[in-house]
Design a protein around this motif. Structure first.
Motif, short mmCIF file in Angstrom:
data_model
loop_
_atom_site.label_atom_id
_atom_site.label_comp_id
_atom_site.label_asym_id
_atom_site.label_seq_id
_atom_site.Cartn_x
_atom_site.Cartn_y
_atom_site.Cartn_z
N LEU A 153 -29.62 -3.70 -9.65
CA LEU A 153 -29.57 -3.09 -8.33
C LEU A 153 -30.86 -3.39 -7.56
O LEU A 153 -30.81 -3.71 -6.38
N ARG A 154 -31.97 -3.32 -8.24
CA ARG A 154 -33.25 -3.60 -7.58
C ARG A 154 -33.25 -5.00 -6.99
O ARG A 154 -33.68 -5.21 -5.85
N PRO A 180 -26.77 -9.29 0.45
CA PRO A 180 -25.58 -8.46 0.60
C PRO A 180 -25.94 -7.10 1.21
O PRO A 180 -27.03 -6.59 1.00
N LYS A 181 -25.02 -6.55 1.96
CA LYS A 181 -25.22 -5.24 2.58
C LYS A 181 -24.77 -4.19 1.56
O LYS A 181 -23.60 -4.16 1.18
N ILE A 182 -25.70 -3.34 1.14
CA ILE A 182 -25.47 -2.41 0.03
C ILE A 182 -25.54 -0.97 0.53
O ILE A 182 -26.50 -0.59 1.20
N ILE A 188 -21.30 -4.09 -0.98
CA ILE A 188 -21.38 -3.40 -2.27
C ILE A 188 -21.64 -1.92 -2.03
O ILE A 188 -22.49 -1.55 -1.23
N VAL A 189 -20.89 -1.08 -2.74
CA VAL A 189 -21.12 0.37 -2.74
C VAL A 189 -21.53 0.74 -4.16
O VAL A 189 -20.89 0.34 -5.13
N VAL A 190 -22.62 1.51 -4.27
CA VAL A 190 -23.16 1.89 -5.58
C VAL A 190 -23.21 3.40 -5.68
O VAL A 190 -23.74 4.07 -4.78
N PRO A 217 -14.60 -3.28 -5.98
CA PRO A 217 -14.79 -2.02 -6.71
C PRO A 217 -16.25 -1.57 -6.64
O PRO A 217 -17.16 -2.39 -6.70
N PRO A 218 -16.46 -0.27 -6.49
CA PRO A 218 -17.84 0.23 -6.45
C PRO A 218 -18.54 0.03 -7.78
O PRO A 218 -17.92 -0.07 -8.83
N LEU A 219 -19.87 -0.03 -7.70
CA LEU A 219 -20.70 -0.15 -8.89
C LEU A 219 -21.27 1.21 -9.23
O LEU A 219 -21.34 2.11 -8.39
#
Length: 141
Positions: A1-2, A16-18, A79-81, A120-122
């Motif tokens: 993630l970092r 990427p837009k997170i 990306i959604v976390v 899919p979300p992370l």
């Protein structure tokens, strides 16, 4: 993630837009959260079985406008976390954090038809505690 967050800060158009969904009590979020532009605090107390994304959006009414807007536009992120406090796995049946994360996942991923996520979300394994341990306090707000 970092690494993904670092890439999103240096690339053209922030790709990427997170979007980070911080699923911890609001007070815990205020005390410290991942240092990233797009972080939304979602209090787990507001996540219940069969809640919808609209229910969640309504529960964010007291948050800053930016956070409300980012949640409404979650489908525009690459990306959604999900970030909990310390949960290590969705298969950890004994984790008190699991139900809230499952309800959130159901509402914005499995049962969402108006604003489907791009992928899919992370899930950040080990949650915010692992982030602090790996990235250090300097990567927190």
């Amino acid at each position: 993630l970092r690494g993904l967050i670092d890439r999103s800060r240096t690339g053209i158009n922030e790709r990427p837009k997170i979007l980070v969904l911080d699923v911890r009590a609001y007070q815990d979020h205020v005390w410290g959260h991942i240092d990233h532009r797009y972080v939304v605090s979602i209090d787990p107390a507001g996540l219940r079985a069969k809640c919808t994304s609209a229910d969640i959006a309504s529960s964010l009414a007291l948050l800053p406008d930016d956070q409300q807007r980012w949640f409404r536009k979650r489908n525009e992120f690459d990306i959604v976390v999900y970030v909990s406090q310390k949960m290590r796995s969705f298969s950890d049946a004994d984790s008190p954090e699991r139900p809230a994360l499952e309800h959130l996942n159901s509402a914005i991923y499995h049962c969402e038809y108006e604003k489907p996520l791009r992928r899919p979300p992370l899930f950040l394994v080990g949650g915010f505690d692992a982030w602090v341990q790996e990235a250090g306090a300097q990567r927190c707000r």
